[in-house]
Motif scaffolding. Structure first.
Motif, PDB file in Angstrom:
ATOM      1  N   MET A   1      12.056 -14.294  15.156  1.00 57.56           N
ATOM      2  CA  MET A   1      10.910 -13.741  15.860  1.00 57.56           C
ATOM      3  C   MET A   1       9.646 -14.170  15.130  1.00 57.56           C
ATOM      4  N   PRO A   2       8.478 -14.050  15.775  1.00 60.09           N
ATOM      5  CA  PRO A   2       7.245 -14.408  15.077  1.00 60.09           C
ATOM      6  C   PRO A   2       7.073 -13.614  13.782  1.00 60.09           C
ATOM      7  N   SER A   3       6.553 -14.257  12.755  1.00 58.57           N
ATOM      8  CA  SER A   3       6.375 -13.588  11.465  1.00 58.57           C
ATOM      9  C   SER A   3       5.439 -12.399  11.552  1.00 58.57           C
ATOM     10  N   LEU A   4       4.506 -12.434  12.501  1.00 62.17           N
ATOM     11  CA  LEU A   4       3.546 -11.330  12.618  1.00 62.17           C
ATOM     12  C   LEU A   4       4.228 -10.020  13.003  1.00 62.17           C
ATOM     13  N   VAL A   5       5.406 -10.093  13.637  1.00 68.45           N
ATOM     14  CA  VAL A   5       6.133  -8.868  13.979  1.00 68.45           C
ATOM     15  C   VAL A   5       6.540  -8.138  12.702  1.00 68.45           C
ATOM     16  N   GLY A   6       7.106  -8.879  11.752  1.00 67.00           N
ATOM     17  CA  GLY A   6       7.471  -8.272  10.479  1.00 67.00           C
ATOM     18  C   GLY A   6       6.269  -7.778   9.706  1.00 67.00           C
ATOM     19  N   GLN A   7       5.160  -8.492   9.815  1.00 66.00           N
ATOM     20  CA  GLN A   7       3.948  -8.082   9.113  1.00 66.00           C
ATOM     21  C   GLN A   7       3.393  -6.779   9.692  1.00 66.00           C
ATOM     22  N   ILE A   8       3.423  -6.639  11.002  1.00 65.53           N
ATOM     23  CA  ILE A   8       2.979  -5.389  11.623  1.00 65.53           C
ATOM     24  C   ILE A   8       3.892  -4.237  11.213  1.00 65.53           C
ATOM     25  N   VAL A   9       5.193  -4.485  11.193  1.00 62.03           N
ATOM     26  CA  VAL A   9       6.148  -3.456  10.776  1.00 62.03           C
ATOM     27  C   VAL A   9       5.885  -3.032   9.330  1.00 62.03           C
ATOM     28  N   ALA A  10       5.544  -3.998   8.459  1.00 61.24           N
ATOM     29  CA  ALA A  10       5.227  -3.673   7.066  1.00 61.24           C
ATOM     30  C   ALA A  10       4.040  -2.723   6.987  1.00 61.24           C
ATOM     31  N   GLY A  11       3.016  -2.985   7.807  1.00 64.90           N
ATOM     32  CA  GLY A  11       1.849  -2.094   7.807  1.00 64.90           C
ATOM     33  C   GLY A  11       2.175  -0.709   8.313  1.00 64.90           C
ATOM     34  N   ILE A  12       3.030  -0.625   9.334  1.00 62.74           N
ATOM     35  CA  ILE A  12       3.405   0.679   9.892  1.00 62.74           C
ATOM     36  C   ILE A  12       4.192   1.497   8.870  1.00 62.74           C
ATOM     37  N   ILE A  13       5.175   0.867   8.220  1.00 65.18           N
ATOM     38  CA  ILE A  13       6.063   1.598   7.311  1.00 65.18           C
ATOM     39  C   ILE A  13       5.375   1.954   5.999  1.00 65.18           C
ATOM     40  N   PHE A  14       4.710   0.983   5.390  1.00 68.49           N
ATOM     41  CA  PHE A  14       4.174   1.188   4.051  1.00 68.49           C
ATOM     42  C   PHE A  14       2.698   1.596   4.039  1.00 68.49           C
ATOM     43  N   GLY A  15       2.134   1.789   5.226  1.00 68.31           N
ATOM     44  CA  GLY A  15       0.744   2.212   5.318  1.00 68.31           C
ATOM     45  C   GLY A  15       0.579   3.712   5.226  1.00 68.31           C
ATOM     46  N   PRO A  16      -0.577   4.221   5.646  1.00 65.10           N
ATOM     47  CA  PRO A  16      -0.890   5.651   5.480  1.00 65.10           C
ATOM     48  C   PRO A  16      -0.011   6.590   6.298  1.00 65.10           C
ATOM     49  N   GLU A  17       0.655   6.079   7.356  1.00 67.21           N
ATOM     50  CA  GLU A  17       1.388   6.962   8.254  1.00 67.21           C
ATOM     51  C   GLU A  17       2.760   7.374   7.712  1.00 67.21           C
ATOM     52  N   VAL A  18       3.458   6.525   6.959  1.00 61.63           N
ATOM     53  CA  VAL A  18       4.839   6.813   6.578  1.00 61.63           C
ATOM     54  C   VAL A  18       4.979   6.881   5.063  1.00 61.63           C
ATOM     55  N   VAL A  19       5.236   5.764   4.410  1.00 61.79           N
ATOM     56  CA  VAL A  19       5.502   5.748   2.969  1.00 61.79           C
ATOM     57  C   VAL A  19       4.247   6.018   2.151  1.00 61.79           C
ATOM     58  N   GLN A  20       3.091   5.642   2.684  1.00 64.28           N
ATOM     59  CA  GLN A  20       1.799   5.822   2.011  1.00 64.28           C
ATOM     60  C   GLN A  20       1.728   5.033   0.699  1.00 64.28           C
ATOM     61  N   LEU A  21       2.336   3.861   0.693  1.00 61.16           N
ATOM     62  CA  LEU A  21       2.166   2.969  -0.452  1.00 61.16           C
ATOM     63  C   LEU A  21       0.700   2.579  -0.591  1.00 61.16           C
ATOM     64  N   ILE A  22       0.045   2.426   0.554  1.00 61.34           N
ATOM     65  CA  ILE A  22      -1.398   2.194   0.594  1.00 61.34           C
ATOM     66  C   ILE A  22      -2.032   3.385   1.285  1.00 61.34           C
ATOM     67  N   SER A  23      -2.872   4.095   0.574  1.00 65.44           N
ATOM     68  CA  SER A  23      -3.518   5.279   1.140  1.00 65.44           C
ATOM     69  C   SER A  23      -5.010   5.222   0.864  1.00 65.44           C
ATOM     70  N   SER A  24      -5.729   6.227   1.328  1.00 70.11           N
ATOM     71  CA  SER A  24      -7.188   6.269   1.176  1.00 70.11           C
ATOM     72  C   SER A  24      -7.578   6.264  -0.301  1.00 70.11           C
ATOM     73  N   PRO A  25      -8.624   5.514  -0.662  1.00 70.62           N
ATOM     74  CA  PRO A  25      -9.532   4.714   0.164  1.00 70.62           C
ATOM     75  C   PRO A  25      -9.123   3.251   0.284  1.00 70.62           C
ATOM     76  N   PHE A  26      -7.961   2.868  -0.273  1.00 70.99           N
ATOM     77  CA  PHE A  26      -7.589   1.462  -0.308  1.00 70.99           C
ATOM     78  C   PHE A  26      -7.117   0.952   1.048  1.00 70.99           C
ATOM     79  N   ASP A  27      -6.740   1.848   1.950  1.00 74.95           N
ATOM     80  CA  ASP A  27      -6.368   1.404   3.281  1.00 74.95           C
ATOM     81  C   ASP A  27      -7.547   0.750   3.988  1.00 74.95           C
ATOM     82  N   LYS A  28      -8.741   1.298   3.777  1.00 75.74           N
ATOM     83  CA  LYS A  28      -9.931   0.699   4.378  1.00 75.74           C
ATOM     84  C   LYS A  28     -10.220  -0.674   3.788  1.00 75.74           C
ATOM     85  N   ALA A  29      -9.918  -0.844   2.504  1.00 80.03           N
ATOM     86  CA  ALA A  29     -10.143  -2.144   1.869  1.00 80.03           C
ATOM     87  C   ALA A  29      -9.251  -3.210   2.488  1.00 80.03           C
TER      88      ALA A  29
END
Length: 464
Positions: A58-86
């Motif tokens: 599949m296109p690589s961007l699919v995996g990249q979007i999934v990475a943002g969903i899982i490890f972003g502020p909504e789930v794992v919060q590996l990246i959280s405020s204020p670095f999510d805005k960065a």
């Protein structure tokens, strides 16, 4: 002494035994944990993109979007405020440079041929899905204003997603690819106009709030495009890029001028209620006929743009997905229902794609290939769709459940459209045998059977 105040150990930044940061009265520092999280996040973006492309095909961007969903502020919060805005900021910078690159690589001759058709495709590709989504939303919500706000998200096309797949398929410089580029740029302008009209519905409606975005967009498209293509290059050639100038000095001055113009045009377009991406694209058009600048820009910024675009898909898009609300069955079925509106782009836009081949009939062979390429490209929703959807929920025009359904539909398009686009490209690159070839195989078998010795002595081609 002043320096002793600065170097005082009580004021300098350091970490305690738990690894958490202590505040500092001087300078800007970060904690090691924040640095480690950011580095791990970037590695995960690349890893999931690699797995998506090489393992799942599949296109690589699919995996990249999934990475943002899982490890972003909504789930794992590996990246959280204020670095999510960065990270979102880095993604937006990548998209801006990507649009600049699209302008630099625009083929001038092809642009003259497809300009009007690109505008027509952009208008049809925006109006039809909005109309379909409005009909769907009218049956799901109580007010017409909420239906309009929900439907408006389905007009824009994701420039980043579309260009990424076209570039991977090596067709971005073809007439079809250039047609999609022109249509996507105009589509972003239409999205800004739609957003400005939604803002007018929230506040006090006035003639200026309605007309300024429309007039500004047309002026930048027509007047700005003409100036970028015909006037500015002549001025640069006459007064700056002189014949006796050394090539290395010329390219350095060219890059300085390019980025100075980029900063200025971004501010000018934004202040005029037009997308800053239009400003970036117009600056790229100034240098689209300069081969030296095109080569230099690609050599200097290609890898940078690739990494920033990975961050764009993961953060700028992935962080906008309210994944926790997808556990609601109502959100799910409404989201898939809204996704049907994208058929307005896939099915209808293809019918107005010109036939670039003089050797084949319309809607056959290479022309049907071009129709499907343009239709699937325009169906990808992304950055502006999320902006409009977020504005709708933040302004109170759309409730959170409808917002989650709209975002799910946008996410479906961001995943399905690249998959269909890549499948179309690969299908026409390696088409299966058709009936004609099967008939030829049968004829060849019949010839072999007629051999008087009952065996194949020599294989000869049927056609010279």
């Amino acid at each position: 002494m002043p320096c002793s105040r600065i170097l005082s150990s009580s004021d300098k930044y350091y970490e305690d035994s738990t690894g958490s940061s202590r505040s500092s009265s001087f300078g800007v520092q970060i904690a090691f944990d924040d640095l480690w999280n950011a580095m791990a996040y970037v590695v995960l973006i690349w890893t999931l993109g690699f797995v998506s492309e090489k393992v799942l095909h599949m296109p690589s961007l699919v995996g990249q979007i999934v990475a943002g969903i899982i490890f972003g502020p909504e789930v794992v919060q590996l990246i959280s405020s204020p670095f999510d805005k960065a990270f979102v900021l880095l993604g937006e910078m990548g998209l801006t440079l990507f649009v600049l690159e699209a302008g630099v690589n625009m083929d001038f001759v092809t642009l003259k041929l497809i300009g009007f058709r690109g505008a027509l495709i952009a208008m049809v590709g925006s109006i039809m899905p909005i109309a379909i989504a409005f009909g769907i939303a009218s049956g799901l919500v109580g007010s017409r204003k909420e239906a309009i706000a929900a439907a408006a998200s389905f007009g824009p096309t994701s420039f980043g997603i579309t260009m990424n797949i076209l570039q991977d398929g090596n067709i971005i410089h073809s007439p079809t690819g250039q047609l999609v580029v022109a249509a996507a740029i105009i589509d972003d302008m239409i999205a800004i106009i739609i957003l400005s009209q939604l803002e007018a519905l929230v506040g006090t409606v006035s003639i200026s709030s309605v007309l300024i975005p429309i007039v500004s967009s047309l002026l930048f498209l027509l007047v700005g495009g003409s100036v970028a293509l015909f006037i500015v290059p002549r001025l640069l050639k006459s007064f700056i890029f002189l014949k006796e100038m050394h090539p290395e000095k010329r390219t350095r001055i060219g890059l300085l001028l390019m980025f100075s113009m980029l900063v200025g045009m971004m501010k000018a377009t934004h202040s005029s209620k037009v997308s800053h991406l239009m400003g970036a694209f117009l600056v790229g058009l100034v240098f689209c006929r300069d081969d030296d600048m095109r080569v230099l820009f690609s050599r200097q910024f290609k890898r940078i743009i690739q990494w920033l675009m990975r961050i764009f898909f993961a953060s700028t898009i992935g962080f906008q997905v309210p994944i926790k609300k997808f556990s609601d069955a109502g959100v799910i079925w409404k989201g898939f229902l809204f996704a049907l509106s994208l058929l307005g782009k896939i099915m209808l836009v293809g019918f107005i794609v010109p036939n670039f081949s003089n050797h084949q009939k319309r809607y056959t062979g290479s022309h049907i290939h071009d129709c499907l390429i343009v239709g699937c490209s325009m169906a990808a929703e992304g950055e502006f769709a999320f902006v409009i959807a977020t504005f709708g929920v933040n302004s109170g025009m759309v409730d959170e459940e409808i917002y989650a359904s709209v975002v799910l539909a946008i996410l479906i398009s961001a995943v399905v459209s690249p998959f269909l686009l890549r499948f179309t490209i690969r299908y026409f690159d390696h088409p299966p045998k058709n009936d004609e070839f099967k008939e030829e195989d049968e004829m060849e078998e019949n010839v072999k059977e007629k051999n008087e010795y009952g065996e194949v002595v020599k294989e000869l081609p049927l056609h010279s």
